[in-house]
Design a protein around this motif. Structure first.
Motif, PDB file in Angstrom:
ATOM      1  N   HIS A 124     -10.824 -10.807   2.747  1.00  0.00           N
ATOM      2  CA  HIS A 124     -11.884  -9.828   2.972  1.00  0.00           C
ATOM      3  C   HIS A 124     -12.217  -9.851   4.455  1.00  0.00           C
ATOM      4  CE1 HIS A 124     -15.492  -7.443   2.788  1.00  0.00           C
ATOM      5  NE2 HIS A 124     -15.248  -7.186   1.506  1.00  0.00           N
ATOM      6  N   PRO A 125     -12.253  -8.693   5.106  1.00  0.00           N
ATOM      7  CA  PRO A 125     -12.456  -8.682   6.565  1.00  0.00           C
ATOM      8  C   PRO A 125     -13.802  -9.225   7.022  1.00  0.00           C
ATOM      9  CG  PRO A 125     -12.562  -6.453   5.659  1.00  0.00           C
ATOM     10  CD  PRO A 125     -12.039  -7.331   4.572  1.00  0.00           C
ATOM     11  N   MET A 144       2.188  -0.093  11.907  1.00  0.00           N
ATOM     12  CA  MET A 144       0.830  -0.606  11.830  1.00  0.00           C
ATOM     13  C   MET A 144       0.036   0.062  10.713  1.00  0.00           C
ATOM     14  SD  MET A 144      -0.579  -3.063  13.267  1.00  0.00           S
ATOM     15  CE  MET A 144      -2.135  -3.851  13.629  1.00  0.00           C
ATOM     16  N   GLU A 145       0.295   1.321  10.440  1.00  0.00           N
ATOM     17  CA  GLU A 145      -0.407   2.002   9.353  1.00  0.00           C
ATOM     18  C   GLU A 145      -0.078   1.347   8.015  1.00  0.00           C
ATOM     19  OE1 GLU A 145      -0.904   6.460   7.324  1.00  0.00           O
ATOM     20  OE2 GLU A 145       0.245   6.209   9.196  1.00  0.00           O
ATOM     21  N   LEU A 146       1.186   0.992   7.829  1.00  0.00           N
ATOM     22  CA  LEU A 146       1.607   0.331   6.594  1.00  0.00           C
ATOM     23  C   LEU A 146       0.961  -1.051   6.486  1.00  0.00           C
ATOM     24  CD1 LEU A 146       3.571   0.982   4.228  1.00  0.00           C
ATOM     25  CD2 LEU A 146       5.301  -0.355   5.449  1.00  0.00           C
ATOM     26  N   LEU A 176      -1.759  -2.407   3.609  1.00  0.00           N
ATOM     27  CA  LEU A 176      -1.613  -3.630   2.817  1.00  0.00           C
ATOM     28  C   LEU A 176      -2.896  -4.454   2.852  1.00  0.00           C
ATOM     29  CD1 LEU A 176      -0.029  -5.647   1.142  1.00  0.00           C
ATOM     30  CD2 LEU A 176       0.898  -6.602   3.273  1.00  0.00           C
ATOM     31  N   LEU A 177      -3.494  -4.609   4.034  1.00  0.00           N
ATOM     32  CA  LEU A 177      -4.733  -5.380   4.113  1.00  0.00           C
ATOM     33  C   LEU A 177      -5.822  -4.763   3.244  1.00  0.00           C
ATOM     34  CD1 LEU A 177      -4.952  -6.382   7.892  1.00  0.00           C
ATOM     35  CD2 LEU A 177      -4.364  -7.834   5.947  1.00  0.00           C
ATOM     36  N   ASP A 178      -5.896  -3.460   3.232  1.00  0.00           N
ATOM     37  CA  ASP A 178      -6.913  -2.807   2.403  1.00  0.00           C
ATOM     38  C   ASP A 178      -6.636  -3.044   0.914  1.00  0.00           C
ATOM     39  OD1 ASP A 178      -9.275  -1.050   2.242  1.00  0.00           O
ATOM     40  OD2 ASP A 178      -7.893   0.320   1.236  1.00  0.00           O
ATOM     41  N   GLU A 236      -9.031  -5.080  -1.824  1.00  0.00           N
ATOM     42  CA  GLU A 236      -9.399  -4.537  -3.127  1.00  0.00           C
ATOM     43  C   GLU A 236      -8.883  -5.414  -4.259  1.00  0.00           C
ATOM     44  OE1 GLU A 236      -7.511  -0.875  -5.162  1.00  0.00           O
ATOM     45  OE2 GLU A 236      -9.186  -0.074  -3.987  1.00  0.00           O
ATOM     46  N   GLY A 237      -7.688  -5.982  -4.077  1.00  0.00           N
ATOM     47  CA  GLY A 237      -7.070  -6.783  -5.131  1.00  0.00           C
ATOM     48  C   GLY A 237      -7.381  -8.263  -5.055  1.00  0.00           C
TER      49      GLY A 237
END
Length: 462
Positions: free
Chosen positions: A262-263, A338-340, A344-346, A350-351
């Protein structure tokens, strides 16, 4: 024993207070870092016979012990005088042309102790030894731990009376942003100039003046923080007195590594407003660098022009950091997209996916990575797109460790050490020393904490 040449002690007296460590009652060994000793050209057998040196009971030949002066912003609030409140710099050991500070942490009160006892509980010694050596094994610039000893004395802390310890820390230097700040705040331009010249000579000999030094430190810190982020590392106390000019990670008080991503992750018990959360570390690095720039202004001539030049230099930080962060994430997913990576981090947020194990699974057994997610629906579509990019698995293996210092394992080692049992600490260090391989021996250290084991708060050592 040591090849001391103490250049910092040759700076003006107002830079420090000369003093010896305070002896302890009955020192005992916890650990001697024999590998680091050899790297420093030292004889481990001779060092093991010198526990009185590592406890602060004897000053070795050639040392010139002192407590360094500095100031700093702590959680954004200005503290005009900090300094080594529980540490003594024994001196600078020189080996193969390189200079290494040897500092005793927990070595007794100094004029900078601010009503503290100048000692360290054994727990923070265990934490810093384990995590700093793990960071070295993870290939990040860091201070290191040469030795850890018990004192035979108790110290009083929030949790009660606990055993004391002393850590021997090795660093390229202990010059901090806060070291510059104290002389700037005192309008001691002569002292500031002496410190600038010394820092340049020691760390950036190619630099030609204050702004070149700022650029040098900025590049080092942009790279360092990006690499912290890539490991899920939360420093926890990014005060200006804990940012080094050398670019090494320093001060492992309330630090921790994320498990579920989580950021906004925060561990430090004193970071009540999340100032030093994982995601905020790049911004805080820039804020700290701005304080360094401000401290350097008196050396730059006319103030308006100096402010403009410093501002221009600082504006380059975000590009430096973005480049470093892009490089880190491209290696972690094996694809320069970087978008990919951000997707993944998002999905991991969530997961509730484990940060370390998710990236490691992608590198070693991609089909198992979905097991890290509470709900893998979004991950499945991401995975298909990622596979189509032909990820570089070799790069991923170099970027994604199997083992990190998980909070519950560090706390397990501390709790056992308080009972006089150092076996869990040594087992933890053995696992952390080789973080890039998956072995039967390190399997327990790769597992996230259970609900009962989870550690959500970490504490400073003072």
């Amino acid at each position: 024993m040591f090849a001391f040449d103490n250049s910092y002690a040759r700076l003006p007296d107002r830079f420090y207070t000369r003093m010896n460590p305070t002896p302890v009652e009955s020192p005992g060994w916890v650990a001697l870092n024999e590998g680091l000793a050899r790297d420093l050209g030292l004889d481990p057998e001779a060092l093991r016979g010198a526990i009185d040196v590592f406890a602060g009971n004897r000053v070795p030949e050639g040392a010139d012990p002192l407590a360094q002066l500095y100031a700093g912003h702590q959680f954004g609030g200005w503290s005009p005088q900090l300094g080594d409140g529980r540490a003594i710099l024994l001196g600078e050991h020189v080996h193969e042309g390189r200079r290494f500070d040897l500092q005793l942490k927990g070595s007794g009160p100094t004029p900078y102790s601010r009503m503290g006892d100048g000692r360290s509980a054994l727990g923070p010694v265990i934490r810093e030894y384990a995590v700093s050596e793990a960071m070295h094994a993870l290939r990040l610039p860091t201070t290191r731990a040469l030795a850890a000893v018990t004192t035979g004395e108790e110290v009083l802390r929030q949790e009660g009376s606990v055993p004391g310890g002393v850590l021997t820390r090795v660093a390229s230097s202990h010059i901090r942003v806060g070291t510059f700040q104290v002389f700037a705040a005192r309008e001691d331009v002569e002292g500031l100039r002496a410190l600038l010249d010394y820092a340049i000579a020691r760390h950036a000999p190619e630099a030609e003046g204050p702004m070149d030094l700022l650029r040098h430190v900025m590049a080092k810190q942009a790279s360092l923080v990006a690499r912290w982020m890539g490991l899920g590392f939360v420093h926890g106390v990014m005060n200006t007195d804990n940012m080094t000019i050398s670019g090494e990670t320093i001060d492992y008080g309330p630090c921790a590594f994320m498990e579920a991503y989580h950021p906004d992750t925060v561990f430090s018990s004193i970071d009540q407003f999340g100032r030093y959360a994982w995601s905020k570390q790049p911004d805080i690095a820039l804020w700290n660098l701005a304080q360094l720039a401000t401290a350097l202004l008196p050396l730059m001539g006319e103030r308006k022009a100096a402010v403009a030049e410093a501002t221009e230099v600082l504006e380059g930080f975000r590009d430096l950091y973005a480049e470093a962060w892009t490089e880190v994430m491209a290696a972690k997913i094996g694809v320069d997209d970087m978008e990919l990576a951000m997707q993944l981090l998002d999905i991991m947020r969530e997961g509730q996916a484990d940060f370390t194990n998710t990236f490691r699974a992608l590198a070693t057994a991609p089909d198992t990575a979905r097991d890290q997610f509470v709900n893998a629906t979004r991950f499945d579509s991401w995975y298909t797109e990622w596979q189509s990019g032909d990820p570089d698995r070799a790069a991923m293996l170099r970027a994604n460790p199997a083992v990190i210092p998980r909070n519950h394992r560090v706390e397990e080692a501390i709790a056992a050490a308080y009972r006089g049992d150092h076996a869990p600490f040594h087992a933890l260090n053995a696992a952390l020393a080789d973080p890039w391989r998956e072995t039967e021996a390190n399997a327990p250290y790769r597992q996230p904490a259970t609900e009962a084991e989870r550690v959500t708060r970490t504490f400073c050592g003072t």
